[in-house]
Design an enzyme around this catalytic site. Structure first.
Site, PDB file in Angstrom:
ATOM      1  N   ASN A   9       0.861  -1.187   0.000  1.00  0.00           N
ATOM      2  CA  ASN A   9       0.000   0.000   0.000  1.00  0.00           C
ATOM      3  C   ASN A   9       0.896   1.236   0.000  1.00  0.00           C
ATOM      4  O   ASN A   9       1.529   1.535   1.007  1.00  0.00           O
ATOM      5  CB  ASN A   9      -0.892  -0.049   1.253  1.00  0.00           C
ATOM      6  CG  ASN A   9      -1.661   1.237   1.478  1.00  0.00           C
ATOM      7  OD1 ASN A   9      -1.781   2.075   0.584  1.00  0.00           O
ATOM      8  ND2 ASN A   9      -2.193   1.394   2.688  1.00  0.00           N
ATOM      9  N   TRP A  10       0.916   1.927  -1.144  1.00  0.00           N
ATOM     10  CA  TRP A  10       1.819   3.079  -1.264  1.00  0.00           C
ATOM     11  C   TRP A  10       1.283   4.315  -0.536  1.00  0.00           C
ATOM     12  O   TRP A  10       1.976   5.307  -0.419  1.00  0.00           O
ATOM     13  CB  TRP A  10       2.034   3.442  -2.733  1.00  0.00           C
ATOM     14  CG  TRP A  10       2.780   2.420  -3.528  1.00  0.00           C
ATOM     15  CD1 TRP A  10       3.221   1.185  -3.110  1.00  0.00           C
ATOM     16  CD2 TRP A  10       3.186   2.537  -4.901  1.00  0.00           C
ATOM     17  NE1 TRP A  10       3.865   0.541  -4.135  1.00  0.00           N
ATOM     18  CE2 TRP A  10       3.857   1.349  -5.248  1.00  0.00           C
ATOM     19  CE3 TRP A  10       3.028   3.522  -5.870  1.00  0.00           C
ATOM     20  CZ2 TRP A  10       4.386   1.132  -6.527  1.00  0.00           C
ATOM     21  CZ3 TRP A  10       3.554   3.312  -7.139  1.00  0.00           C
ATOM     22  CH2 TRP A  10       4.226   2.126  -7.464  1.00  0.00           C
ATOM     23  N   LYS A  11       0.014   4.282  -0.132  1.00  0.00           N
ATOM     24  CA  LYS A  11      -0.626   5.466   0.464  1.00  0.00           C
ATOM     25  C   LYS A  11      -0.435   6.659  -0.478  1.00  0.00           C
ATOM     26  O   LYS A  11      -0.433   6.471  -1.692  1.00  0.00           O
ATOM     27  CB  LYS A  11      -0.078   5.713   1.870  1.00  0.00           C
ATOM     28  CG  LYS A  11      -0.120   4.423   2.713  1.00  0.00           C
ATOM     29  CD  LYS A  11       0.135   4.625   4.161  1.00  0.00           C
ATOM     30  CE  LYS A  11       0.035   3.278   4.869  1.00  0.00           C
ATOM     31  NZ  LYS A  11       0.206   3.380   6.306  1.00  0.00           N
ATOM     32  N   HIS A  98      -9.268   1.124   5.641  1.00  0.00           N
ATOM     33  CA  HIS A  98      -7.935   1.317   6.229  1.00  0.00           C
ATOM     34  C   HIS A  98      -8.065   2.269   7.416  1.00  0.00           C
ATOM     35  O   HIS A  98      -8.871   3.198   7.392  1.00  0.00           O
ATOM     36  CB  HIS A  98      -6.971   1.886   5.181  1.00  0.00           C
ATOM     37  CG  HIS A  98      -5.558   1.895   5.662  1.00  0.00           C
ATOM     38  ND1 HIS A  98      -5.077   2.873   6.495  1.00  0.00           N
ATOM     39  CD2 HIS A  98      -4.530   1.023   5.469  1.00  0.00           C
ATOM     40  CE1 HIS A  98      -3.806   2.603   6.785  1.00  0.00           C
ATOM     41  NE2 HIS A  98      -3.460   1.483   6.176  1.00  0.00           N
ATOM     42  N   GLU A 100      -6.432   4.701   8.334  1.00  0.00           N
ATOM     43  CA  GLU A 100      -6.288   6.133   8.010  1.00  0.00           C
ATOM     44  C   GLU A 100      -7.588   6.691   7.430  1.00  0.00           C
ATOM     45  O   GLU A 100      -7.911   7.864   7.634  1.00  0.00           O
ATOM     46  CB  GLU A 100      -5.097   6.332   7.058  1.00  0.00           C
ATOM     47  CG  GLU A 100      -3.777   6.150   7.801  1.00  0.00           C
ATOM     48  CD  GLU A 100      -2.643   5.551   6.977  1.00  0.00           C
ATOM     49  OE1 GLU A 100      -2.693   5.595   5.735  1.00  0.00           O
ATOM     50  OE2 GLU A 100      -1.687   5.033   7.604  1.00  0.00           O
ATOM     51  N   GLU A 170      -4.835  -4.921  11.096  1.00  0.00           N
ATOM     52  CA  GLU A 170      -3.801  -3.897  11.210  1.00  0.00           C
ATOM     53  C   GLU A 170      -3.984  -3.126  12.507  1.00  0.00           C
ATOM     54  O   GLU A 170      -4.749  -2.142  12.549  1.00  0.00           O
ATOM     55  CB  GLU A 170      -3.896  -2.926  10.027  1.00  0.00           C
ATOM     56  CG  GLU A 170      -3.646  -3.563   8.692  1.00  0.00           C
ATOM     57  CD  GLU A 170      -3.125  -2.533   7.699  1.00  0.00           C
ATOM     58  OE1 GLU A 170      -2.027  -2.741   7.177  1.00  0.00           O
ATOM     59  OE2 GLU A 170      -3.800  -1.517   7.484  1.00  0.00           O
ATOM     60  N   GLY A 176       3.053   2.257  10.746  1.00  0.00           N
ATOM     61  CA  GLY A 176       3.995   3.354  10.543  1.00  0.00           C
ATOM     62  C   GLY A 176       4.779   3.738  11.782  1.00  0.00           C
ATOM     63  O   GLY A 176       5.449   4.766  11.821  1.00  0.00           O
ATOM     64  N   SER A 216       3.969  -2.129  10.246  1.00  0.00           N
ATOM     65  CA  SER A 216       5.429  -2.187  10.356  1.00  0.00           C
ATOM     66  C   SER A 216       6.025  -3.543   9.981  1.00  0.00           C
ATOM     67  O   SER A 216       6.983  -4.004  10.605  1.00  0.00           O
ATOM     68  CB  SER A 216       5.887  -1.762  11.762  1.00  0.00           C
ATOM     69  OG  SER A 216       5.489  -0.423  12.020  1.00  0.00           O
ATOM     70  N   GLY A 237       3.075  -1.076   4.274  1.00  0.00           N
ATOM     71  CA  GLY A 237       3.062   0.349   3.937  1.00  0.00           C
ATOM     72  C   GLY A 237       4.463   0.834   3.630  1.00  0.00           C
ATOM     73  O   GLY A 237       4.962   0.703   2.510  1.00  0.00           O
ATOM     74  N   GLY A 238       5.139   1.368   4.636  1.00  0.00           N
ATOM     75  CA  GLY A 238       6.449   1.992   4.445  1.00  0.00           C
ATOM     76  C   GLY A 238       7.443   1.149   3.663  1.00  0.00           C
ATOM     77  O   GLY A 238       8.104   1.644   2.733  1.00  0.00           O
TER      78      GLY A 238
HETATM   79  P1  PGA Z   1       3.242   0.299   7.634  1.00  0.00           P
HETATM   80  O1  PGA Z   1       1.750   0.503   7.089  1.00  0.00           O
HETATM   81  O2  PGA Z   1       3.782  -0.957   7.020  1.00  0.00           O
HETATM   82  O3  PGA Z   1       3.999   1.529   7.191  1.00  0.00           O
HETATM   83  O4  PGA Z   1       3.148   0.204   9.124  1.00  0.00           O
HETATM   84  C1  PGA Z   1       0.874  -0.570   6.980  1.00  0.00           C
HETATM   85  C2  PGA Z   1      -0.465  -0.112   6.458  1.00  0.00           C
HETATM   86  O5  PGA Z   1      -0.917   0.967   6.821  1.00  0.00           O
HETATM   87  O6  PGA Z   1      -1.111  -0.821   5.652  1.00  0.00           O
END
Ligand code: PGA
Length: 254
Positions: A9-11, A98, A100, A170, A176, A216, A237-238
């Site tokens: 997930n590149w956000k 998600h 966010e 998650e 993150g 993470s 994500g990251g």
């Molecule tokens: P992260 O994000 O790997 O940067 O913790 C995961 C996500 O939000 O899907």
């Protein structure tokens, strides 16, 4: 056999050129280095989906997804993108709920239920995210929170519809932050989710549902997480923003 899925997930990251560069690196590395069976999904911002799906069309096990979509079919909803549009651009998966989206855009379970319907109606696969905040975990409310997130957004589905859904656990406190849930913590929740799904939809459905872990995930913790019986992949994500770190996670999934 449950499908194993690693999704990146590149956000809201990567310009067009940066995104195309990253996908071609990932695609080449996977061809050279990965011989397992996991499906790998690239989940870029909307505006890159069409170009990326054309790039990966001949790649074994590489698919494209979206980070969100409208609950409406079409019409006067400025700024929204429908499931049919995503499908026409080559997406096959859509992240729904998600944390966010829940936290910054006020998306609630009943609203997310409609988005799940919209995605399924187009024959796309929802990746439905759930997870508790740190406060909820510390006050031991996480199982209640997860139960509401799952039941309020998914329990209206038929068993046949549910069998098409991917779930991602998650924990918000792990996203993150560099703080991963321990394998034991993640496995406990994954088993809990699978039991909820079993009680509602039956063992055949629950046994076959892919439940990803997210928060993470890195190459150095992926192997242990993937060894747990109910963890069927990762939503990254990251570490999905660089080809090396992302492909190294994929390679941990046999
Ligand atoms: P992260 O994000 O790997 O940067 O913790 C995961 C996500 O939000 O899907």
């Amino acid at each position: 056999m449950r499908k194993k899925i690693i999704a990146g997930n590149w956000k809201m990251n990567k310009t067009f050129d940066e995104g195309m560069g990253l996908v071609s690196e990932i695609s080449n590395m996977l061809k050279d280095e990965y011989h397992g069976n996991a499906e790998v999904i690239i989940i870029p911002p909307f505006v890159h989906i069409n170009a990326i799906s054309r790039m990966v069309v001949s790649d074994r096990n590489l698919s494209v997804g979206a980070q969100n979509c409208s609950n409406h079919v079409s019409g006067a909803f400025t700024g929204e993108v429908s499931a049919a549009m995503l499908k026409s651009c080559g997406a096959t998966y859509v992240i729904i709920g998600h944390s966010e989206r829940r936290q910054y855009f006020g998306e609630l379970n009943d609203w997310l239920a409609k988005k799940v319907d919209a995605v399924l109606a187009e024959g796309l696969i929802p990746i439905y995210c759930c997870g508790e905040t740190l406060e909820e975990r510390e006050s031991n409310k996480h199982f209640d929170v997860l139960k509401s997130q799952i039941s309020e957004a998914l329990f209206h589905l038929t068993s046949e519809q549910m069998s098409k859904v991917v779930v991602a656990y998650e924990p918000v406190w792990a996203i993150g932050t560099g703080k991963t849930a321990s394998t034991a913590q993640a496995q406990e929740v994954h088993a809990f989710i699978r039991t909820l799904l079993k009680d509602k939809f039956g063992a055949e459905v629950s046994d076959n549902i892919t439940i990803q872990y997210g928060g993470s995930v890195k190459a150095d913790n992926a192997k242990e997480l993937f060894s747990a019986p109910d963890i069927d992949g990762a939503l990254v994500g990251g570490a999905a923003l660089q080809s090396r770190s992302f492909v190294d996670i994929v390679k941990e999934m046999a």
